[in-house]
Write a protein that holds these residues in place. Structure first.
Motif, PDB file in Angstrom:
ATOM      1  N   ALA A 271       0.832  -1.201   0.000  1.00 29.53           N
ATOM      2  CA  ALA A 271       0.000   0.000   0.000  1.00 29.53           C
ATOM      3  C   ALA A 271       0.867   1.251   0.000  1.00 29.53           C
ATOM      4  O   ALA A 271       1.969   1.267   0.535  1.00 29.53           O
ATOM      5  CB  ALA A 271      -0.921  -0.004   1.208  1.00 29.53           C
ATOM      6  N   GLN A 272       0.354   2.308  -0.616  1.00 25.31           N
ATOM      7  CA  GLN A 272       1.079   3.569  -0.708  1.00 25.31           C
ATOM      8  C   GLN A 272       0.908   4.409   0.538  1.00 25.31           C
ATOM      9  O   GLN A 272      -0.178   4.458   1.127  1.00 25.31           O
ATOM     10  CB  GLN A 272       0.605   4.350  -1.935  1.00 25.31           C
ATOM     11  CG  GLN A 272       1.368   5.641  -2.192  1.00 25.31           C
ATOM     12  CD  GLN A 272       0.914   6.331  -3.454  1.00 25.31           C
ATOM     13  OE1 GLN A 272       0.147   5.765  -4.242  1.00 25.31           O
ATOM     14  NE2 GLN A 272       1.369   7.553  -3.668  1.00 25.31           N
TER      15      GLN A 272
ATOM     16  N   GLY B 184      -1.706   3.886   4.497  1.00 20.44           N
ATOM     17  CA  GLY B 184      -1.881   2.805   3.538  1.00 20.44           C
ATOM     18  C   GLY B 184      -2.994   1.831   3.837  1.00 20.44           C
ATOM     19  O   GLY B 184      -3.218   0.908   3.045  1.00 20.44           O
ATOM     20  N   LEU B 185      -3.693   1.957   4.965  1.00 21.82           N
ATOM     21  CA  LEU B 185      -4.811   1.055   5.233  1.00 21.82           C
ATOM     22  C   LEU B 185      -5.943   1.308   4.230  1.00 21.82           C
ATOM     23  O   LEU B 185      -6.060   2.394   3.668  1.00 21.82           O
ATOM     24  CB  LEU B 185      -5.336   1.232   6.653  1.00 21.82           C
ATOM     25  CG  LEU B 185      -4.424   0.786   7.804  1.00 21.82           C
ATOM     26  CD1 LEU B 185      -5.190   0.782   9.117  1.00 21.82           C
ATOM     27  CD2 LEU B 185      -3.838  -0.597   7.554  1.00 21.82           C
TER      28      LEU B 185
ATOM     29  N   SER C  58     -18.394   8.174  -6.330  1.00 21.43           N
ATOM     30  CA  SER C  58     -17.231   8.280  -7.220  1.00 21.43           C
ATOM     31  C   SER C  58     -16.104   9.118  -6.634  1.00 21.43           C
ATOM     32  O   SER C  58     -15.239   9.607  -7.360  1.00 21.43           O
ATOM     33  CB  SER C  58     -17.656   8.863  -8.577  1.00 21.43           C
ATOM     34  OG  SER C  58     -18.578   8.021  -9.215  1.00 21.43           O
ATOM     35  N   GLY C  59     -16.109   9.329  -5.329  1.00 21.45           N
ATOM     36  CA  GLY C  59     -15.050  10.087  -4.707  1.00 21.45           C
ATOM     37  C   GLY C  59     -15.216  11.586  -4.887  1.00 21.45           C
ATOM     38  O   GLY C  59     -16.327  12.111  -4.998  1.00 21.45           O
TER      39      GLY C  59
ATOM     40  N   LYS D 231     -10.995   6.044  -3.183  1.00 22.31           N
ATOM     41  CA  LYS D 231     -10.386   5.221  -2.145  1.00 22.31           C
ATOM     42  C   LYS D 231      -9.275   4.347  -2.709  1.00 22.31           C
ATOM     43  O   LYS D 231      -8.466   3.806  -1.951  1.00 22.31           O
ATOM     44  CB  LYS D 231     -11.443   4.359  -1.451  1.00 22.31           C
ATOM     45  CG  LYS D 231     -12.081   3.292  -2.319  1.00 22.31           C
ATOM     46  CD  LYS D 231     -13.221   2.588  -1.588  1.00 22.31           C
ATOM     47  CE  LYS D 231     -12.776   1.982  -0.285  1.00 22.31           C
ATOM     48  NZ  LYS D 231     -11.789   0.911  -0.456  1.00 22.31           N
ATOM     49  N   ASP D 232      -9.198   4.216  -4.032  1.00 23.25           N
ATOM     50  CA  ASP D 232      -8.163   3.385  -4.634  1.00 23.25           C
ATOM     51  C   ASP D 232      -6.867   4.139  -4.902  1.00 23.25           C
ATOM     52  O   ASP D 232      -5.802   3.520  -5.030  1.00 23.25           O
ATOM     53  CB  ASP D 232      -8.673   2.776  -5.957  1.00 23.25           C
ATOM     54  CG  ASP D 232      -9.824   1.816  -5.740  1.00 23.25           C
ATOM     55  OD1 ASP D 232      -9.809   1.104  -4.717  1.00 23.25           O
ATOM     56  OD2 ASP D 232     -10.742   1.787  -6.584  1.00 23.25           O
ATOM     57  N   ASN D 233      -6.927   5.468  -5.010  1.00 28.73           N
ATOM     58  CA  ASN D 233      -5.698   6.211  -5.318  1.00 28.73           C
ATOM     59  C   ASN D 233      -5.365   7.278  -4.287  1.00 28.73           C
ATOM     60  O   ASN D 233      -4.528   8.149  -4.529  1.00 28.73           O
ATOM     61  CB  ASN D 233      -5.802   6.847  -6.707  1.00 28.73           C
ATOM     62  CG  ASN D 233      -6.868   7.940  -6.796  1.00 28.73           C
ATOM     63  OD1 ASN D 233      -7.492   8.301  -5.797  1.00 28.73           O
ATOM     64  ND2 ASN D 233      -7.086   8.464  -7.989  1.00 28.73           N
TER      65      ASN D 233
END
Length: 779
Positions: A9-10, A61-62, A604-605, A622-624
């Protein structure tokens, strides 16, 4: 068959900050001289030696998903986190590196409703993962999956709550009347359901071995010792056990009201229960040294002594009361958070009594409900611009709450103010559904009340005077023609704009008592239900509906123009014209100091657009990003520092965008860091959107030209407001964003400048005011 799929995770800690709640604890474990506690979707550790608290959140990164269980591996010095959706994350190393294991989550042959991770059981480097479909085995040494065991009748998937190893056998506590399953650990064919023996009957919640003894907990609240596969009843708890674990040779049983600590022979060592001061529900517990650590639903972790479990110490990182913020309001390094809530049809029931949270000077002050004068369902927030220590909060049932210096001082309702309570037809029941709030430039507080003929009201905090304004011309029946109001904005002409459920955008100007709406398809509105409004720096009205985005470019002629239409924004996507955010459910719109737009959506964020919407600067999901959810509840921008606060249904985060509100004068403009030292390593970066890089010039007015020269007067860099934008595709080396400018240290030849003194010449193009700053660069 699970194929190992892992990813690191980033870490987003450079520009992001998490503001999560640690009050509601799901699981507590001990290991490595620390106590680890999982709240709803983040974790924290408590060092038993130094008492230091450390958080691990989506910024680190969680995933932000709902946590169900955690376990610490002493052998591999790693924390395992299991989630509701089947995701597993492994945290290891001194820098808390997060490894994401997605095999179970992404396995198509397992129904999403059966992927819940219930328990981790580590034995000889293998982790036996209890899930709602069975058992999966994960190798911590090789970081890959082994077999999965479907141990129901005919090899079917059944719920496994917990496993343990005892006398070279694996025992599984199963639901759905599948009792306890047992198999030899050395059996090479455990994937064959017929190799598993069924012990007893009914539903079991847990099975745990403790130093040569084996115990099981059944759904009848009874605990049993298993001797030679025979179940011997030991005790029946008044409440169902929620957590059963072994720690330091002891058996710990947690119910919602008590924690029981036994030695390996089931002799009771201690019982800890709630008291008047800490009236809460327990969720889990563990022990270490001479203390019990209890996870609760309202206080975080409570620490008490095993020998005298009467007094408690709260262990909890700083954070807001809850994760599901409804509305937020930022300003002057402050942030207010409410949790009132109502559904899409403006139904406030059940009424919420959740209190308030106030972030000030980087510390959270959480105000409980019993200190808020019985105000329930707290929603919208308005900070008095003439008195920043005074805040007003609407209670979507009780009226208007006034708070001074974090103390609730007045609750205004139909009995002591100009507010009106709703009187439903044919009933004697009343409530006061006060919604959006907004201060105007003169210090008047404007508000909207549902289900009344005069919904728009103003209040003067200085004089205590109230005024009411009728919408009867367009809403004759307040009970049948409108459900509620979603937002309130005031433009430079003094027109009040509000969003509604049935009537689209409603504009009102008390000069002439003019009221008008924008809501039909003929007016180019995609939906009558308006969820968000924002007036930008050009006095244009941005409109967010449940089916897309619109802009009213000419607000000045709204009342005079006979055929007003809203406009969609058309962008080119690979050369094809498309409507911006077509059919998106828009939940909020905010405008920053550079007139850029932050737009939140339901699923969609969040989007960050250039002033005209033609360029997407950021699209965070939530993915980036550290967003814990793509469902955006509210957005608020602290114009003083450019920090954007983003509330989701699973937590609050903030992003340091770097822009700021322009000032009226240049007298307080300054440059930082100054001097620029070699160890800063901030020069040369091409991405001016990263506020951690570059030289910043702050305190600018809204229309300036800035020249940077060397000490001999040679031009090094130049930027101008509204021309050199950080978000521009031209990739400027020097750009201005509202009241802040950023220079990456490169000259006109695109080379990093040499060491020396540089002059920064600032000119206001409107007032002709000037200011000169000096900057020292050491390379």
């Amino acid at each position: 068959m699970l194929i190992s799929l892992t990813s690191k995770a980033q870490n987003f800690s450079a520009l992001w900050e998490g503001h999560f709640s640690y009050y509601n604890i799901k699981d507590v474990v001990q290991g490595n001289d620390k106590i680890y506690a999982a709240s709803e979707n983040v974790v924290f550790s408590y060092d038993l030696i130094t008492n230091e608290l450390q958080t691990i959140t989506t910024v680190d990164g969680l995933s932000g998903e709902s946590i169900t269980t955690i376990e610490y591996s002493e052998t591999y010095e790693s924390l395992l986190i299991g989630y509701e959706n089947g995701l597993i994350e492994i945290i290891s190393g001194s820098d808390n590196e997060v490894l994401r294991v997605v095999d179970i989550r992404d396995k198509e042959t397992i129904s999403p409703v059966f992927k819940r991770i219930n328990h981790f059981n580590e034995h000889n480097g293998l982790v036996y993962i209890s899930t709602d479909y069975g058992i999966s085995v994960y190798d911590l040494d090789r970081l890959e999956f082994g077999d999965s065991y479907f141990i129901g009748a005919g090899g079917s998937q059944i719920v496994v709550k917990q496993t343990t190893i005892f006398n070279n056998s694996i025992y599984a506590a199963c639901g759905s009347n599948n009792a306890v399953k047992k198999a030899l650990l050395s059996n090479p064919n455990l994937i064959d359901y017929q190799q598993w023996q069924t012990l007893n009957n009914g539903n079991f919640l847990a099975v745990q071995s403790v130093e040569g003894n084996l115990y099981a907990v059944k759904s009848d609240n009874g605990i049993y010792q298993i001797i030679n596969d025979t179940f011997i009843g030991l005790f029946t708890y008044p409440n169902q056990p929620l957590d059963v674990k072994e720690a330091n040779g002891s058996l710990i049983i947690t119910t919602q009201s008590s924690v029981f600590v036994y030695d390996s022979s089931f002799l009771l060592q201690a019982t800890a229960s709630g008291n008047q001061e800490y009236n809460t529900l327990f969720s889990s517990a563990t022990i270490s040294d001479e203390h019990i650590y209890i996870g609760t639903s309202d206080f975080g972790v409570l620490k008490t002594e095993i020998t005298n479990p009467l007094d408690y110490i709260v262990i909890r990182p700083d954070g807001p009361l809850r994760n599901n913020a409804f509305k937020i309001e930022a300003g002057d390094n402050n942030l207010w958070v409410t949790y009132g809530e109502y559904d899409q049809f403006y139904n406030p029931y059940p009424l919420r009594t959740y209190g308030l949270s106030h972030l000030v000077d980087d510390e959270w002050n959480n105000i409980p409900y019993d200190s808020l004068l019985t105000a329930r369902n707290l929603t919208y927030i308005a900070i008095n611009p003439l008195n920043p220590t005074q805040t007003y909060i609407s209670a979507f049932f009780n009226g208007l709450l006034e708070i001074n210096d974090d103390i609730a001082t007045n609750l205004y309702d139909q009995n002591n103010s100009g507010l009106e309570s709703t009187q439903f037809p044919n009933t004697t029941y009343t409530d006061l559904r006060l919604g959006p709030l907004k201060f105007d430039r003169n210090g008047l507080l404007w508000s909207m009340t549902c289900f009344v003929v005069r919904p728009l009201k103003s209040y003067n905090p200085s004089s205590g005077q109230w005024q009411s304004y009728s919408f009867e011309e367009i809403i004759p029946n307040p009970f049948g023609d409108e459900l509620g109001f979603s937002d309130l904005e005031i433009d430079t002409n003094g027109t009040k704009w509000t969003g509604s459920f049935f009537n689209g955008v409603i504009g009102y100007n008390e000069s002439g008592s003019r009221v008008k709406r924008l809501y039909t398809q003929e007016q180019n509105m995609p939906s009558k239900s308006v969820k968000a409004l924002a007036i930008d720096n050009r006095n244009q009205l941005w409109i967010g509906t449940e089916k897309g985005l619109r802009v009213l470019y000419n607000t000045s002629n709204f009342f005079d123009e006979p055929s007003v239409e809203a406009s969609e924004i058309v962008i080119l996507d690979d050369g094809i014209p498309k409507e911006l955010l077509s059919n998106q459910f828009i939940t909020d719109i905010k405008v920053d100091g550079s007139n850029n737009k932050w737009i939140g959506t339901l699923d969609s964020g969040i989007f960050y657009f250039s002033p005209d919407g033609q360029q997407t600067i950021y699209h965070f999901t939530k993915d980036n990003s550290p967003l814990p959810s793509n469902t955006i509840s509210d957005i608020s921008i602290d114009s003083q520092n450019g920090r954007v606060y983003i509330a989701t249904n699973k937590g609050l985060v903030s992003f340091l965008s770097g822009g700021s509100k322009p000032e009226d004068e240049l007298k307080d403009a300054y440059v930082y860091p100054n001097p620029v030292r070699p160890e800063y390593n901030i020069l040369g970066a091409n991405d001016l959107n990263n506020i951690n890089n570059g030289v910043k010039i702050k305190g600018l007015t809204k229309n300036v030209n800035i020249k940077i020269t060397d000490i001999e007067g040679n031009l090094v860099a130049e930027a101008q407001s509204k021309v050199n934008s950080r978000a521009s595709q031209a990739n400027y080396n020097f750009a201005i964003d509202g009241g802040t400018a950023i220079w990456n240290g490169k000259n006109l030849r695109n080379n990093i400048v040499a060491s020396g003194v540089y002059l920064i010449l600032i000119s206001d193009l409107d007032s002709f005011e000037t200011k000169v700053l000096k900057l020292l660069i050491i390379r």
